[in-house]
Design an enzyme around this catalytic site. Sequence first.
Site, PDB file in Angstrom:
ATOM      1  N   CYS A 200      25.067  83.192  96.257  1.00  0.00           N
ATOM      2  CA  CYS A 200      24.650  84.591  96.079  1.00  0.00           C
ATOM      3  C   CYS A 200      23.123  84.666  96.070  1.00  0.00           C
ATOM      4  CB  CYS A 200      25.218  85.141  94.774  1.00  0.00           C
ATOM      5  SG  CYS A 200      24.548  86.739  94.321  1.00  0.00           S
TER       6      CYS A 200
ATOM      7  N   CYS B 204      21.656  85.811  92.715  1.00  0.00           N
ATOM      8  CA  CYS B 204      21.738  84.746  91.697  1.00  0.00           C
ATOM      9  C   CYS B 204      20.632  83.719  91.950  1.00  0.00           C
ATOM     10  CB  CYS B 204      23.113  84.087  91.711  1.00  0.00           C
ATOM     11  SG  CYS B 204      24.394  85.061  90.869  1.00  0.00           S
TER      12      CYS B 204
ATOM     13  N   HIS C 123      23.812  95.878  91.997  1.00  0.00           N
ATOM     14  CA  HIS C 123      22.383  96.217  91.912  1.00  0.00           C
ATOM     15  C   HIS C 123      22.200  97.691  92.176  1.00  0.00           C
ATOM     16  CE1 HIS C 123      23.278  95.215  96.119  1.00  0.00           C
ATOM     17  NE2 HIS C 123      22.342  96.086  96.448  1.00  0.00           N
TER      18      HIS C 123
HETATM   19  P1  AMP Z   1      22.718  96.703  99.571  1.00  0.00           P
HETATM   20  O1  AMP Z   1      22.721  96.871 101.065  1.00  0.00           O
HETATM   21  O2  AMP Z   1      22.900  97.958  98.804  1.00  0.00           O
HETATM   22  O3  AMP Z   1      23.684  95.606  99.157  1.00  0.00           O
HETATM   23  O4  AMP Z   1      21.274  96.243  99.192  1.00  0.00           O
HETATM   24  C1  AMP Z   1      20.817  94.933  99.353  1.00  0.00           C
HETATM   25  C2  AMP Z   1      19.317  95.018  99.421  1.00  0.00           C
HETATM   26  O5  AMP Z   1      18.809  93.739  99.135  1.00  0.00           O
HETATM   27  C3  AMP Z   1      18.764  95.422 100.803  1.00  0.00           C
HETATM   28  O6  AMP Z   1      18.001  96.624 100.656  1.00  0.00           O
HETATM   29  C4  AMP Z   1      17.906  94.223 101.205  1.00  0.00           C
HETATM   30  O7  AMP Z   1      16.711  94.611 101.861  1.00  0.00           O
HETATM   31  C5  AMP Z   1      17.637  93.560  99.862  1.00  0.00           C
HETATM   32  N1  AMP Z   1      17.393  92.138  99.909  1.00  0.00           N
HETATM   33  C6  AMP Z   1      18.132  91.188 100.542  1.00  0.00           C
HETATM   34  N2  AMP Z   1      17.625  89.959 100.338  1.00  0.00           N
HETATM   35  C7  AMP Z   1      16.515  90.139  99.550  1.00  0.00           C
HETATM   36  C8  AMP Z   1      15.533  89.256  98.999  1.00  0.00           C
HETATM   37  N3  AMP Z   1      15.569  87.925  99.199  1.00  0.00           N
HETATM   38  N4  AMP Z   1      14.536  89.799  98.265  1.00  0.00           N
HETATM   39  C9  AMP Z   1      14.477  91.121  98.050  1.00  0.00           C
HETATM   40  N5  AMP Z   1      15.378  92.002  98.532  1.00  0.00           N
HETATM   41  C10 AMP Z   1      16.380  91.515  99.293  1.00  0.00           C
HETATM   42 ZN    ZN Z   2      25.083  86.807  92.147  1.00  0.00          ZN
END
Ligand code: AMP
Ligand code: ZN
Length: 114
Positions: free
Chosen positions: A4, A7, A100
């Site tokens: 994850c 995580c 989140h």
């Molecule tokens: P969701 O599509 O609602 O599941 O949101 C996931 C969010 O996580 C997206 O807006 C991505 O841009 C963000 N995301 C994915 N990987 C990372 C990361 N390593 N650091 C910061 N944000 C991330």
């Molecule tokens: Zn997790």
Amino acid sequence: MSDCVFCKIIEGIIPSSKVYENDDIVVFKDINPVAPIHVLVVPKVHIESLEALNEQNIDIVRKIHLAILQTTKLLGINEEGYRVITNCGKNGGQTVPHLHYHIIGGTKFSEKII
Ligand code: AMP
Ligand code: ZN
């Protein structure tokens, strides 16, 4: 959850740009921002999505909302306003299966949700 991404951020294996943290919650900048301010409020416990909430773990929602209030104050958007979103499951557009909440702000959004 070993594979994850959130995580791994919480464990410090993947770097992030943190803006707030307490014992239960971490808030960091979204890597792909859709607004001038775009941060993710993430519980440290791995819960897959809003659909995985139940009577036993629901207290985390209270903590998430308190962290949102701390964060919007820290970022200086508490008075002008902001939007909070949680995407849930495939049709909700969830891409990271760790609960989140997005806080987006720094601009005025349309009154329509999408
Ligand atoms: P969701 O599509 O609602 O599941 O949101 C996931 C969010 O996580 C997206 O807006 C991505 O841009 C963000 N995301 C994915 N990987 C990372 C990361 N390593 N650091 C910061 N944000 C991330
Ligand atoms: Zn997790």
